[in-house]
Design an enzyme around this catalytic site. Structure first.
Site, PDB file in Angstrom:
ATOM      1  N   ILE A 581       1.043  -1.623  -0.230  1.00 54.95           N
ATOM      2  CA  ILE A 581      -0.070   0.084  -0.235  1.00 54.95           C
ATOM      3  C   ILE A 581       0.894   1.191   0.078  1.00 54.95           C
ATOM      4  CG2 ILE A 581      -2.481  -1.241   1.209  1.00 54.95           C
ATOM      5  CD1 ILE A 581      -1.467  -0.618   3.459  1.00 54.95           C
ATOM      6  N   GLY A 585      11.048   6.448   1.246  1.00 50.87           N
ATOM      7  CA  GLY A 585      12.604   6.219   1.704  1.00 50.87           C
ATOM      8  C   GLY A 585      12.999   5.387   2.284  1.00 50.87           C
ATOM      9  N   MET A 586      12.452   4.767   3.004  1.00 47.10           N
ATOM     10  CA  MET A 586      13.105   4.391   4.939  1.00 47.10           C
ATOM     11  C   MET A 586      11.864   2.989   4.070  1.00 47.10           C
ATOM     12  SD  MET A 586      13.519   4.095   8.323  1.00 47.10           S
ATOM     13  CE  MET A 586      15.147   5.412   8.512  1.00 47.10           C
ATOM     14  N   VAL A 589       5.212  -0.793   2.578  1.00 48.85           N
ATOM     15  CA  VAL A 589       4.309  -1.080   3.232  1.00 48.85           C
ATOM     16  C   VAL A 589       3.928  -1.844   2.850  1.00 48.85           C
ATOM     17  CG1 VAL A 589       2.852   0.128   5.048  1.00 48.85           C
ATOM     18  CG2 VAL A 589       4.445   0.955   4.684  1.00 48.85           C
ATOM     19  N   ASP A 698       8.080  15.903  13.762  1.00 48.36           N
ATOM     20  CA  ASP A 698       7.664  15.982  11.785  1.00 48.36           C
ATOM     21  C   ASP A 698       6.273  16.240  11.908  1.00 48.36           C
ATOM     22  OD1 ASP A 698       8.067  17.037   9.516  1.00 48.36           O
ATOM     23  OD2 ASP A 698       7.526  14.521   8.540  1.00 48.36           O
TER      24      ASP A 698
END
Length: 869
Positions: A581, A585-586, A589, A698
Site C-alpha cells: 500500500i 524513502g526507508m 508498507v 515532524d
C-alpha cells in the site's frame, strides 16, 4: 463552474485541438449539442492557445514545489521517507494510502536545493550532482575550504559535514549497534541478502518447487507412455490377428456357400436341359445335324408343359456341332447370330464333353458397348453337351439353360454373410468388375448420384472430388484385392491395410475360383494408426493429466508444508500479506492480516536498498520510540523484529480516514469549534510523547489522520514518528547525528533552522500552531516555491492573518492561542502542552463541536468513510 463542467470543457478542448482548424466547429457542434455556452468556452480556449509557445514554455519551465509539501531529511536520508504506514491519502477502500504515492504528492524532493557537501559514500540526489547555494553561515560568511574555495575539498571518509547554517558537528558514519546481526556473514558489508526493496521476509529462490514437480511427473509419465506403447502395439497386433481370422473364416464360408449354390443349380439345370433337349437335335443318327424345325418344335412342346413363371424366367439355346443355333426359347428378344457370337467359346468347351458354367463373367466387357447393347441380360446358368443315345461318348451338340433366379440367391447369401460378419463380400471377374450386389457399393453410387442398378461397377480405388463415379471408375487403378485376385491360387489374406473402392482403408482376403471365372473378395474396415501410441492415446493423455494434477497437488502440499514450517520459524509467519500500500524513502508498507487474530495491520519492512547500519538503527529507533506511546491518539505499534534474513520489520495499526491536509482539500477552512476539538486530541498525543522525553519533530497536517468515530465524532491520530528523538540524549540509545534539517520546513520552528541538533519541546508546539493555522485559514502559514525565500519568511516574517484567509473574523482568544504557539522566539512561546490543553478546554465551551456536527461534515464531504466507522 463545477468539476463536471470543467471536465467537459477540458475533454472537448484537447480533442478539438488535435483537429485541423476548419474541422473544429463541426466537431464542437456534433459533440456539444445545443450547449452554446460550452462551445463558446472551448472556442475561446482554442483562440488563446498557442501550441508552439506552450511547448517552448514547457521545455524551459522549472519544477514547481508545492508549499508545505517539502520534507528535508537527515543527511543519511534514513528519516526522509514518507511511507506513512498508518495514514495518508485514502484509496478506494478508505484505507490510508502510504508510501510512494504520498511521498510524490506531499513531499516533493527539495534535496537538490539544499546546500550540502558529502564525503564518501556520496549519494546522487536525482539531479546527478550536489546543488550549490549562497546560504549564509552563522558568521555571515559562506563556508569555504582550507584554500578559501567553496566545495570540492576532500573530506575525512568518517565524517559528514554541510555548508553554511546547516553545519553542526561531525559524527561517525556507522555507530556500533548492540543489536545482534543475524543472517549476515562477516563480509556482507552491512547489506541484507534481500534482493528487492519490496521483498517481505527472507528472499526465496524462485521455482524451488520445479525439481520436485518434474521428478514426480516423470516418475508417472514414463511408465504410462511405456505401457501405452506396449498396449498400443498389442492392440494393433491383436486386431490384425483377429481380422486375419475373421477374413479367413468369412472367405472360406463365402466360397463354400457359393459353390454349394452353384452345384445345386448345376444338378437341377442338367436335369431340365436333358428333358428339353431329348430328340430336339437327333432325328436320325445318320443325319447328325438333324432337322432344326423338329428341334424347335420339340423345345416348344417342352416349354408348353412348364409353368408361366418358368417360361418367363428360363432361356434355352441349342447348338449343333457346326455352332448353329437349331433351337431357342426365351421370353426376351434374342438373335441366334448374337448368341453364337457371344457364347462360341463356351460352346467349343462344351462340345469337348464337359459342362460349362454360364455366369456374369460370360457377359461382354464393360467397354464393349456394341455387344452390351445387342445382347440383353438373360440370367446365369449352365451349358451341357448333347450326346447320342446309342453312344454316350459321341457329342452331337450343346444346350444352354439360364434363368434369372440364380444370382438373386447368390446376392442374398452374400448379404447374409456380410451382415453377420460385419464385412464386405462380393464377386469380381478377372477385369475387376463387381458381379454381385454389395450394399457398400450401392451406397457409394447413391451418394455419387449414380443409379445403383445401372452398369457394372469396377472395383477401383476411390477418387475424391470426382462428380461422376463412372468416369472416375474407368481411369482409377484397381484396388489391391481386385488386381490380385485372378493372379493367385488358394486363399490369400492381406492383413496390411490398403485403400478400398469406397474411400476407406480395409484389410482383405480373396480367392480365385477358376471353374467359374470369378474371384471371391472379403474385406473388413480397419483404422490406420499413425504409431503404436495411437490406440491408447486418449487413455494415456487422460492418465498424463491425472499425473500432472497429482504432481501439482503433491508439490503444492509439499511447498505448503515447508512454507508452514518456514513461516512458523520466522516472525512474519504470523502475518498474511495482502498487498503493498505504499513505499517511501526507508521502508515498504503492506496491508496484512494477523492469521490467528484476524486483525488488519500495517506491516512496514525496511527497504532492501536501505540496509546500511545507520538506516537499520534508525528503523530500530523509530519502532522502539513509537512503541513506547500508549495514547489513543498516537499510532499503535504491535510488533517489531527481524526476519531470518535479518530484515527489520514493524507491525503497526492500520488507520482509516483522511489526513488533515485532505480534510482541508475537501472542505476548505474548518470551523473553529472543530479545530479546537482536533487540536485537543493532537495535544494529548504530544503530551504523552513529551512526558516520556520524546519529540515528534515532524508534526504537520499530512501526519495527522482524522476519521469518523460513531461515539465521539472526529477522532485524530498522530503518526509517522520516524524523526522522533529523545529530548535528553541517552548514551544507551542509538543517536543519529544531525547534519541537516530533519522535518518539513513549512511547519518547522525557526530555531530548528539555526540549530538542527537542538531538542526543545517548544519546537513541536510551533508545529501545532502551524497545523491550527492551516485548518482555520485553509492555507499554510507560509507559501513559497523557493525554499530559501520560505526559510527567510519563517525566521523573520509573521503569517497573514487568519481572518484575511477566511474573509471573516475569528474569536480573538483562538487567534491569540495560534499566535502564542507560532512565536519566533521560543522563549515567548507557550511553555508546555498542558498549558495549551487548558486553554483549548476553555475555548471548547464557547466553540462546541458535537458528534452530529462531525457526522454532517463527513456525510457531505466523505460519505464513504462513515460506513467504515
Amino acid at each position: 463552474m463545477d468539476a463536471k463542467r470543467y471536465q467537459q470543457i477540458q475533454d472537448l478542448f484537447w480533442a478539438a485541438e488535435e483537429l485541423p482548424r476548419e474541422d473544429r466547429d463541426d466537431f464542437l457542434a456534433r459533440n456539444a449539442g445545443d450547449d452554446q455556452g460550452l462551445i463558446d468556452e472551448v472556442r475561446s480556449l482554442l483562440r488563446e492557445h498557442d501550441p508552439n509557445a506552450a511547448q517552448i514554455e514547457g521545455r524551459s519551465a522549472k519544477p514547481v514545489r508545492l508549499p508545505g509539501a517539502t520534507k528535508i531529511g537527515h543527511a543519511s536520508m534514513a528519516d526522509d521517507d514518507s511511507d506513512r504506514y498508518p495514514g495518508g491519502s485514502n484509496d478506494a477502500d478508505g484505507e490510508s494510502a502510504t508510501g510512494a504515492e504520498l511521498a510524490d504528492r506531499d513531499r516533493p524532493d527539495l534535496r537538490k536545493t539544499v546546500p550540502m557537501e558529502r564525503s564518501t559514500p556520496k549519494r546522487n540526489w536525482g539531479g546527478g550532482q550536489t546543488p550549490k547555494t549562497n546560504s549564509p553561515s552563522k558568521s555571515g560568511k559562506a563556508s569555504t575550504t582550507k584554500k578559501g574555495q567553496k566545495g570540492g575539498s576532500r573530506r575525512d571518509a568518517n565524517q559528514r559535514t554541510v555548508s553554511g547554517a546547516q553545519r553542526t558537528h561531525a559524527a561517525p558514519r556507522h555507530p556500533v549497534s548492540r543489536r545482534r546481526r543475524r543472517g549476515r556473514g562477516p563480509d556482507s558489508g552491512g547489506r541484507s541478502t534481500q534482493s528487492l526493496p519490496t521483498s517481505v521476509g527472507p528472499s526465496q529462490r524462485r521455482f524451488t518447487w520445479l525439481p520436485l514437480w518434474i521428478a514426480i511427473t516423470l516418475a508417472g509419465l514414463i511408465p504410462i507412455w511405456i505401457a501405452a506403447w506396449v498396449m498400443g502395439n498389442n492392440y494393433i497386433e491383436s486386431r490384425q490377428v483377429a481380422n486375419e481370422r475373421l477374413l479367413g473364416s468369412v472367405l472360406e464360408q463365402t466360397r463354400l456357400r457359393f459353390e454349394s449354390i452353384i452345384d445345386h443349380d448345376q444338378h437341377r439345370s442338367e436335369r431340365i436341359a436333358r428333358q428339353a433337349s431329348d430328340g430336339a437335335i437327333l432325328v436320325d443318327e445318320t443325319n447328325p445335324y438333324g432337322d432344326s424345325s423338329n428341334a424347335q418344335t420339340t423345345l416348344d412342346a417342352f416349354l408348353a408343359k412348364q409353368s408361366p413363371t418358368a417360361r418367363d424366367e428360363w432361356t434355352f439355346v441349342v447348338w449343333d456341332q457346326k455352332f448353329r443355333v437349331v433351337a431357342m426359347a426365351s421370353a426376351r428378344d434374342l438373335r441366334p447370330e448374337a448368341m453364337t457370337a457371344r457364347y462360341a467359346g463356351l460352346v467349343a468347351r462344351c462340345l469337348e464333353h464337359r459342362p460349362v458354367f454360364v455366369g456374369p463373367s460370360s457377359r461382354p466387357h464393360l467397354g464393349d458397348e456394341t455387344s452390351r447393347d445387342m445382347i440383353a441380360d438373360h440370367g446365369n446358368g449352365w451349358m451341357f453337351p448333347v450326346t447320342a443315345p446309342s453312344d454316350p461318348t459321341r457329342v452331337l451338340g450343346a444346350v444352354m439353360i439360364t434363368k434369372m433366379s440364380l444370382w438373386p440367391v447368390v446376392n442374398e447369401a452374400f448379404d447374409q454373410i456380410a451382415g453377420e460378419a460385419g464385412t464386405d463380400v462380393y464377386l469380381v471377374d478377372r477385369h475387376g468388375i463387381m458381379q454381385t450386389n454389395s450394399p457398400t457399393a450401392e451406397s457409394l453410387r447413391s451418394r455419387q448420384g449414380e443409379n445403383a442398378s445401372g452398369s457394372a461397377f469396377r472395383v477401383a480405388e476411390f477418387t475424391a472430388g470426382d462428380t461422376s463415379l463412372e468416369s472416375a471408375n474407368r481411369v482409377s487403378p484397381l484396388t489391391v484385392a481386385a488386381a490380385s485376385v485372378s493372379t493367385n491360387r488358394g486363399n490369400v489374406i492381406h492383413s496390411v491395410a490398403y485403400p478400398s473402392y469406397h474411400g476407406g482403408d480395409v484389410s482383405g482376403a480373396w480367392r480365385w475360383l477358376p471353374s467359374y471365372g470369378l474371384g471371391v473378395i472379403a474385406e473388413v474396415p480397419v483404422h490406420q494408426y499413425a504409431s503404436a501410441f495411437s490406440p491408447s492415446l486418449f487413455w494415456a493423455s487422460l492418465a498424463s493429466l491425472l499425473v500432472f494434477g497429482l504432481a501439482s497437488g503433491v508439490t503444492w502440499w509439499h511447498q505448503e508444508t515447508l512454507s508452514t514450517i518456514r513461516d512458523a520459524r520466522q516472525p512474519l509467519g504470523r502475518y498474511e500479506i495482502d498487498r503493498e500500500i505504499g513505499s517511501g524513502g526507508m521502508g515498504v508498507v503492506y496491508r496484512a492480516r494477523h492469521k490467528e487474530l484476524g486483525r488488519d495491520i500495517a506491516l512496514k519492512v525496511l527497504r532492501g536498498d536501505r540496509q546500511d547500519e545507520d538506516d537499520r538503527q534508525r528503523f530500530d529507533r523509530e519502532a522502539r520510540l513509537a512503541s513506547s506511546l500508549s495514547c489513543p491518539h498516537s499510532v499503535t505499534v504491535f510488533d517489531f523484529g527481524y526476519t531470518e534474513d535479518d530484515a527489520a520489520f514493524c507491525v503497526m495499526e492500520l488507520l482509516h480516514g483522511l489526513t488533515l491536509a485532505e480534510i482541508v482539500a475537501r472542505g476548505g477552512a474548518q470551523s473553529p469549534g472543530r479545530v479546537v476539538w482536533i487540536m485537543q486530541q493532537i495535544c494529548q498525543s504530544m503530551l504523552e510523547a513529551h512526558g516520556k522525553g520524546l519529540m515528534h519533530r515532524d508534526l504537520k497536517p499530512q501526519n495527522v489522520m482524522l476519521r469518523f468515530d460513531s461515539v465521539v465524532g472526529d477522532w485524530a491520530t498522530v503518526f509517522d514518528f520516524g524523526l522522533a528523538k529523545p529530548i535528553e540524549p541517552d548514551q544507551d540509545v542509538f543517536q543519529t547525528a544531525e547534519t541537516i534539517w530533519a522535518g518539513t520546513p513549512m511547519y518547522m520552528a525557526p530555531e530548528r533552522f539555526r540549530d538542527p541538533s537542538s531538542m526543545d519541546p517548544r519546537s513541536d508546539i510551533y508545529s501545532i500552531g502551524c497545523i491550527a493555522y492551516y485548518l482555520l485559514a485553509g492555507n499554510p502559514p507560509f507559501a513559497e516555491c523557493d525554499p530559501e525565500s520560505m526559510f527567510a519568511l519563517i525566521m523573520s516574517e509573521h503569517p497573514i492573518g487568519i481572518s484575511t484567509h477566511r474573509d471573516e473574523p475569528i474569536d480573538p482568544r483562538l487567534d491569540r492561542w495560534v499566535s502564542d504557539c507560532m512565536r519566533k522566539d521560543k522563549g515567548s512561546r507557550a511553555e508546555s502542552i498542558p498549558e495549551l490543553i487548558r486553554e483549548l478546554q476553555r475555548l471548547s465551551s464557547d466553540m462546541p463541536w458535537t458528534r452530529s456536527d462531525a457526522e454532517q461534515w463527513w456525510a457531505t464531504h466523505a460519505k464513504e468513510m462513515i460506513n467504515e466507522s
